[in-house]
Design an enzyme around this catalytic site. Structure first.
Site, PDB file in Angstrom:
ATOM      1  CG  HIS A  17      30.062   3.290  14.033  1.00  0.00           C
ATOM      2  ND1 HIS A  17      29.837   2.455  13.159  1.00  0.00           N
ATOM      3  CD2 HIS A  17      30.774   4.170  12.983  1.00  0.00           C
ATOM      4  CE1 HIS A  17      29.379   2.996  11.632  1.00  0.00           C
ATOM      5  NE2 HIS A  17      30.387   3.736  11.488  1.00  0.00           N
TER       6      HIS A  17
ATOM      7  CB  CYS B  12      33.415   4.251  10.772  1.00  0.00           C
ATOM      8  SG  CYS B  12      34.182   6.036  10.845  1.00  0.00           S
TER       9      CYS B  12
END
Length: 352
Positions: free
Chosen positions: A150, A158
């Site tokens: 992202h 992440c």
């Protein structure tokens, strides 16, 4: 590298990173039509020069230690070629696989991203879900959810890019899906799977797992095609011959053969790497030792962040980091190539 990133976007990304490190996941929120932005003209021109079209299939490779994400694309030869390498703004945790919800580990393994895992309304600008845990990880009891690539440059498990970077990556995936690709493979690796890196990390408790990941990386490097995935005996199997199996991740492996068109190419590459590995060990290449720091980011972002001052660097200095000698620990908390002792901030091999 920073010349490719708008300064205002970078400052915004770094501000979000410093202000949002306490966030515990990569969940979604409201968005707009940002996911429909056309690919930049320069990127489209680069594709054309490399014999690629916007609709050709893609493959993504992620390297934690180097903090880089590569997008590969099929060209007119039918093989995959490197289109672009993106600097990673932030990843969290240590080198090694993710095991449980909340451990802050960014995952390592082979993943298949389908269109339904694309998130145009991400809280972190744009994102796609890796699909962790995959079938092998599920069979081993791994837990966790919403492990993403992202934007926004903040991570709790992440792989965070800049907003500009994730916009391009998202757009490349979008166009590949529109062209008929049903899923694209993501290879999330601890580092570039070279003999040099394998020698340096040979004492890690994860070395058997990494050797298995290297098998998959070797299949891709040797063929320039995404390896066909299966799992058995608690490990990945790559390019098993048609008719082999059945494969079950938690069960012993059945008799199988590697695709005969692939096996000679992979064996040649593996033999060359094993010879180089033995040479490195024989010449006394040292294994890694570890101090404390968490996660990492690409050197270009480390340089920018260091310029903001020690008080803003401090939130990043927590966890583990590899070092080349004990007295080098924290000589440079962001591990620049010019750091005394070559301190490297890309993570530990010890489980959290």
């Amino acid at each position: 590298m920073l010349s490719q990133i708008r300064f205002s976007t970078l400052r915004l990304a770094l501000g979000l990173m410093l202000g949002a490190l306490v966030l515990s996941g990569c969940v979604t929120g409201d968005g707009d039509t940002r996911h429909l932005q056309p690919l930049p003209a320069r990127l489209v021109s680069d594709m054309s020069a490399k014999g690629m079209s916007q609709s050709d299939p893609i493959l993504v490779r992620i390297f934690k230690k180097e903090s880089e994400l590569e997008v590969w694309k099929r060209d007119r030869s039918g093989q995959y070629a490197l289109l672009k390498t993106y600097p990673m703004c932030r990843w969290s945790g240590q080198l090694g696989p993710k095991k449980r919800e909340g451990d802050r580990q960014a995952p390592e393994g082979f993943y298949s991203v389908t269109a339904d895992l694309m998130n145009p309304r991400s809280q972190f600008y744009l994102s796609f879900n890796l699909g962790y845990p995959n079938p092998l990880e599920k069979s081993q009891g791994a837990t966790g959810s919403a492990l993403m690539v992202h934007g926004a440059c903040t991570s709790a498990g992440c792989f965070a890019m800049t907003d500009e970077g994730v916009t391009e990556i998202y757009g490349l995936a979008r166009e590949a899906f529109a062209g008929g690709q049903r899923s694209f493979q993501v290879q999330a690796l601890p580092f570039r799977m070279t003999p040099e890196n394998m020698a340096r990390h040979r004492n890690s408790p994860h070395i058997a797992f990494w050797r298995n990941l290297k098998e998959g990386a070797d299949h891709f490097e040797a063929t320039k095609q995404p390896p066909k995935l299966a799992a058995c005996g608690r490990r990945y199997v790559f390019n098993a011959r048609e008719g082999s199996g059945p494969f079950a991740p938690a069960e012993a492996c059945p008799p199988y053969e590697i695709d005969p068109d692939v096996q000679p190419l992979v064996s040649q590459r593996q033999a060359r790497d094993e010879a180089r590995f033995a040479e490195l060990i024989g010449s006394g290449t040292p294994a890694m030792s570890y101090a404390h720091l968490d996660g990492g980011m690409h050197q270009s972002f480390r340089t920018m962040l260091k310029s903001l001052g020690p008080e803003r660097m401090q939130p990043m200095v927590a966890g583990k980091v590899e070092i080349s000698r004990p007295d080098a620990a924290l000589a440079d908390p962001f591990g620049g190539d010019d750091a005394p002792g070559r301190t490297d901030t890309t993570g530990s091999l010890a489980p959290r």
